[in-house]
Write an enzyme that holds these catalytic residues in place. Structure first.
Site, PDB file in Angstrom:
ATOM      1  N   LYS A  73       0.850  -1.181  -0.169  1.00 44.77           N
ATOM      2  CA  LYS A  73       0.083  -0.119   0.115  1.00 44.77           C
ATOM      3  C   LYS A  73       0.900   1.197   0.019  1.00 44.77           C
ATOM      4  O   LYS A  73       2.088   1.094   0.173  1.00 44.77           O
ATOM      5  CB  LYS A  73      -0.934  -0.008   1.072  1.00 44.77           C
ATOM      6  CG  LYS A  73      -1.945  -1.038   1.262  1.00 44.77           C
ATOM      7  CD  LYS A  73      -2.812  -0.832   2.155  1.00 44.77           C
ATOM      8  CE  LYS A  73      -4.024  -2.009   2.369  1.00 44.77           C
ATOM      9  NZ  LYS A  73      -4.758  -1.560   3.712  1.00 44.77           N
ATOM     10  N   HIS A 111       1.987   6.737   3.306  1.00 42.91           N
ATOM     11  CA  HIS A 111       1.665   8.230   3.065  1.00 42.91           C
ATOM     12  C   HIS A 111       2.315   9.058   4.119  1.00 42.91           C
ATOM     13  O   HIS A 111       3.057   8.495   4.813  1.00 42.91           O
ATOM     14  CB  HIS A 111       0.127   8.183   3.094  1.00 42.91           C
ATOM     15  CG  HIS A 111      -0.453   7.256   4.485  1.00 42.91           C
ATOM     16  ND1 HIS A 111      -0.067   7.928   5.678  1.00 42.91           N
ATOM     17  CD2 HIS A 111      -1.130   6.084   4.563  1.00 42.91           C
ATOM     18  CE1 HIS A 111      -0.820   7.085   6.502  1.00 42.91           C
ATOM     19  NE2 HIS A 111      -1.368   6.017   5.867  1.00 42.91           N
ATOM     20  N   HIS A 125       2.571   8.033   7.703  1.00 43.02           N
ATOM     21  CA  HIS A 125       3.649   7.034   7.802  1.00 43.02           C
ATOM     22  C   HIS A 125       4.975   7.939   8.135  1.00 43.02           C
ATOM     23  O   HIS A 125       5.778   7.542   8.767  1.00 43.02           O
ATOM     24  CB  HIS A 125       3.694   5.849   6.912  1.00 43.02           C
ATOM     25  CG  HIS A 125       2.852   4.965   6.644  1.00 43.02           C
ATOM     26  ND1 HIS A 125       1.869   4.839   5.612  1.00 43.02           N
ATOM     27  CD2 HIS A 125       2.198   4.157   7.822  1.00 43.02           C
ATOM     28  CE1 HIS A 125       1.170   4.000   5.850  1.00 43.02           C
ATOM     29  NE2 HIS A 125       1.106   3.742   7.124  1.00 43.02           N
TER      30      HIS A 125
HETATM   31  N1  ARG Z   1       0.133  -0.356   9.793  1.00 40.62           N
HETATM   32  C1  ARG Z   1      -0.913   0.478  10.525  1.00 40.62           C
HETATM   33  C2  ARG Z   1      -1.393   1.614   9.347  1.00 40.62           C
HETATM   34  O1  ARG Z   1      -0.406   1.804   8.251  1.00 40.62           O
HETATM   35  C3  ARG Z   1      -0.050   1.149  11.730  1.00 40.62           C
HETATM   36  C4  ARG Z   1       0.195   0.119  12.656  1.00 40.62           C
HETATM   37  C5  ARG Z   1       0.177   0.745  14.103  1.00 40.62           C
HETATM   38  N2  ARG Z   1       0.660  -0.059  15.070  1.00 40.62           N
HETATM   39  C6  ARG Z   1      -0.221  -0.900  15.771  1.00 40.62           C
HETATM   40  N3  ARG Z   1       0.266  -1.674  16.578  1.00 40.62           N
HETATM   41  N4  ARG Z   1      -1.560  -1.054  15.333  1.00 40.62           N
HETATM   42  O2  ARG Z   1      -2.279   2.141   9.872  1.00 40.62           O
END
Ligand code: ARG
Length: 583
Positions: A143, A146, A149
Site C-alpha cells: 500500500k 503516506h 507514515h
Molecule cells: N500499519 C498500520 C497503518 O498503516 C499502523 C500500525 C500501527 N501499530 C499498531 N500496533 N497497530 O495504519
C-alpha cells in the site's frame, strides 16, 4: 548542603543562602527551579525568584503585603562573588549573575561533557529509566507510504533518540501491515500481471502497481475477488506455495524500506508485523473466552464489552463471524508477546490520531485480561498532513519525498550558495532537506493537522530546518578558520557582553528543554530551544567578531561559539537531524 536548608536559607539567612542557591543553579540542582525561573534573555535579570511561589509553599507568610515582602527580602540579599545585582520587580526578585562565572561554569562543562552535555543534569535524573519499546513507522506492504507514515517515522525516531539520550534502553520496532486480505489481492494480482524482473528492479513500485490494478479489477469482476479470497485462505491455512510468494514480497519490501530508512539515518531492532501474531491472536481469543470476556453477537461476531455499566453500550469486535481475527486482535497478541519477549518498562505506539480509540480499546482489554502493565503503554497521536505532493503527484513512496526535498535544496544551492566547494553536494542537500522536513513537522503540537507547503518548508529566513543547518555550518566554518579556542587558557572575564551572556543562558536551559520533551514527548520544546539558540548565535556572530580581535579575546569568543555548536548539534541529532558542516 540540603536543598531544604538552603531554601530555608533564602528566608532566614539570605546572603549565604542565595549564594548557594546560585551555585545550585550553575550545577543544576533543579528542585530550585520550581521557585526560581530563568527568564528571557532580553530582560535585565537572568533569574527571577517568585515571591508568590514562596508563599504558596509556606516559606513566607501569606497574610502580609506581597510587594513589601519582596522588597524586604531583596534588601537582605547581598551581592557576592556570584550574584552581581539584585533588584525587585512586581512580586519577584531579579538576580543578575556575574558574566565571568556564567561563562566559566558553562564553557567548562560543555567542553568536558561534549555530546553528553546536559544529559546527566540533576534536573533530568528524576526521569524514569528502564527499557522502552517504541513502535513506529509501521507501513503496510503493497500500500501507499503516506504522510502519516512519514510522521510516525520521524516522531518515533525522535522519541527513541530522546529516551536513549536520557539513559533508557530502547527497542525500536517496526510493525508492518503484512497480513490481511490485501495479500490475497496481491497474490491473485501477481499471478495475472506480476513480473519477476520488475519486482527486482523496482519492488515497492511494482507491488503497488499490481495492487492498484487488481483492486480496480476486483471492483468490476467478482471472479477476481473470489481468487483473492482464495489466495488469502491459502495463506491463513499455511499453504507453502502461497506463503513462499508472500514471504518474497515481504522480504524485498523490508529490504527496500531499510535502504530508505538508512537515508534518514534511522534503524530498527526488529521488523515485526501483523503476520507474526496470527496464531497468537487465536490464543488471545481462547483466553478471552476462558475469562468470560468474550461474547458472541447475533451476527456471529465475537466482542468484548467495554462499557462501564456492562450494558454493551461500548464494545470492541475481536472476532469475525468467519472465525478470523482482526487488527485489534493481532494488536492484543502482539502486545502480550512483546511484554514476554522484551519485558519493557514502557511501550509507546506512534500513529495518527485516528487510531486513538483503537489503542484505548487495546489497553482497556489488556487490563481486563489482568495485564496490569497495560498502564505502562502509551499511544502518541499526531495530526494529519494535507497536501503533501511531489512533482510526481500525490506521495506514494517515502523515497519520493526524500528525492523531492533533496532536489529542491540542490536547485536552491546551485542558485545561491557555494555548493561548488562541497565535496558531496548530494549528501549535504539531502541532510538539509530532511532537516527542513523534520523541523517543519516538529514545530507545533504533534496533534495539530497542518497543510504541507514546500515553499515554507525550505525557507532560509525564518524558523526552519535550513536555518538550523545554516547556523551549524557557520559555526563549523568559524572553527575551521580559527580553531575551537581550546588551545589556550580561557579568560572568562573577556565574555562580559550581553550578546555572549544570552547564548550562555540559553545553553544553560538545554536540559530544561529536554525535560519538557521527556514529560510530554513533544519535540516542539527542543525545536524552539534550538531555533532560539540559533537566533542568539546569529546576534553573537554579528556583534562579537573573532577575526581581528586580540588573541585572548578571540580565544574566549571561539570557546563560546564552539560550545553553542556542540549544543546545537546535540539537540539536532536528538531530533533526528544530521548536522552539516558546510552548505
Ligand atoms: N500499519 C498500520 C497503518 O498503516 C499502523 C500500525 C500501527 N501499530 C499498531 N500496533 N497497530 O495504519
Amino acid at each position: 548542603m540540603s536543598p531544604e536548608k538552603v531554601y530555608g536559607g533564602v528566608h532566614l539567612v539570605p546572603y549565604r543562602g542565595v549564594s548557594e542557591l546560585f551555585y545550585c543553579f550553575v550545577f543544576k540542582l533543579y528542585r530550585w527551579l520550581a521557585f526560581l525561573e530563568k527568564i528571557s534573555p532580553r530582560r535585565q535579570s537572568d533569574f527571577r525568584l517568585s515571591v508568590s511561589h514562596l508563599r504558596q509553599k509556606g516559606f513566607l507568610p501569606s497574610a502580609e503585603d506581597i510587594q513589601t515582602q519582596a522588597e524586604s527580602l531583596a534588601r537582605q540579599l547581598n551581592r557576592d562573588s556570584v550574584v552581581e545585582d539584585v533588584t525587585v520587580g512586581r512580586a519577584v526578585i531579579n538576580f543578575k549573575i556575574k558574566r565571568d562565572v556564567l561563562a566559566e561554569k558553562i564553557l567548562e562543562q560543555v567542553s568536558k561533557e561534549g555530546h553528553t552535555f546536559g544529559l546527566k543534569s540533576a534536573l533530568l535524573c528524576g526521569q524514569q529509566k528502564g527499557r522502552t519499546l517504541v513502535e513506529f513507522s509501521s507501513p503496510n506492504i503493497a500500500k501507499k507510504f503516506h504522510a502519516g507514515h512519514l510522521r510516525s517515522t520521524i516522531i518515533g525516531n525522535f522519541i527513541s533518540n530522546l529516551k536513549e539520550a536520557l539513559g533508557n534502553e530502547v527497542v525500536r520496532m517496526n510493525y508492518l501491515g503484512d497480513w490481511g486480505l490485501q495479500f490475497g489481492m496481491l497474490g491473485a494480482g501477481f499471478q495475472d500481471y506480476g513480473s519477476q524482473e520488475e519486482l527486482k528492479a523496482n519492488p515497492l513500485q511494482h507491488l503497488f502497481q499490481v495492487y492498484v490494478r487488481v483492486n480496480a479489477e476486483a471492483e468490476k469482476d467478482e471472479g477476481v475477488r473470489q481468487r483473492a479470497g482464495e489466495f488469502f485462505r491459502q495463506l491463513e491455512s499455511g499453504e507453502e506455495e502461497a506463503l513462499a510468494l508472500w514471504r518474497h514480497f515481504r522480504e524485498i519490501s523490508v529490504g527496500e524500506y531499510q535502504r530508505v530508512y538508512q537515508r534518514l539515518g534511522i534503524r530498527f531492532h526488529e521488523y515485526s508485523g501483523e503476520s507474526f501474531h496470527q496464531k497468537q491472536a487465536l490464543d488471545v481469543l481462547e483466553r478471552l473466552r476462558a475469562q468470560g470476556l468474550l461474547r458472541t453477537t447475533e451476527k456471529g461476531t465475537g466482542v468484548v464489552d467495554l462499557s462501564p455499566a456492562g450494558d454493551m453500550s461500548c464494545f470492541a469486535t475481536v472476532l469475525r463471524s468467519d472465525g478470523t481475527s482482526l487488527y485489534i486482535t493481532r494488536d492484543l497478541a502482539a502486545a502480550i508477546d512483546r511484554k514476554e519477549a522484551y519485558d519493557f518498562d514502557e511501550m509507546i505506539y506512534v500513529t495518527d490520531k485516528s487510531q486513538e480509540g483503537h489503542f484505548r480499546q487495546v489497553f482497556q482489554i489488556l487490563r481486563a485480561m489482568g495485564h496490569q502493565w497495560a498502564d505502562s503503554c502509551r499511544h502518541v497521536p499526531f495530526g494529519l498532513v494535507r497536501g503533501m505532493k511531489t512533482r510526481k503527484g500525490e506521495v506514494v513512496f517515502l523515497e519520493d519525498v526524500l528525492e523531492e526535498a533533496k532536489g529542491r535544496v540542490l536547485r536552491n544551492m546551485q542558485a545561491t550558495w557555494t555548493s561548488k566547494e562541497l565535496e558531496d553536494p548530494d549528501v549535504t542537500a539531502e541532510r538539509v532537506g530532511v532537516a527542513a522536513l523534520i523541523i517543519q513537522d516538529f514545530r507545533g503540537p504533534l496533534e495539530s493537522d497542518y497543510s504541507f507547503d514546500w515553499g515554507r518548508v525550505l525557507q532560509m529566513q525564518g524558523d526552519t530546518g535550513l536555518f538550523l543547518q545554516y547556523t551549524h555550518s557557520r559555526l563549523c566554518s568559524l572553527t575551521r578558520m580559527h580553531g575551537s579556542g581550546e588551545g589556550g587558557p580561557l579568560d572568562p572575564m573577556l565574555l562580559q557582553e550581553e550578546q555572549g551572556a544570552g547564548v550562555l543562558k540559553q545553553i544553560l536551559r538545554y536540559d530544561e528543554a529536554l525535560l519538557q520533551c521527556s514529560c510530554d514527548l513533544q519535540p516542539k520544546h527542543l525545536v524552539n530551544f534550538l531555533l532560539a539558540l540559533s537566533h542568539l548565535v546569529a546576534v553573537g556572530l554579528r556583534t562579537l567578531p573573532v577575526k581581528g580581535s586580540p588573541l585572548p579575546l578571540a580565544q574566549a569568543r571561539l570557546r563560546l561559539f564552539d560550545s553553542a555548536r556542540t549544543v546545537l548539534a546535540n539537540g539536532m541529532r536528538i531530533l533526528g537531524v544530521t548536522p552539516v558542516e558546510k552548505m
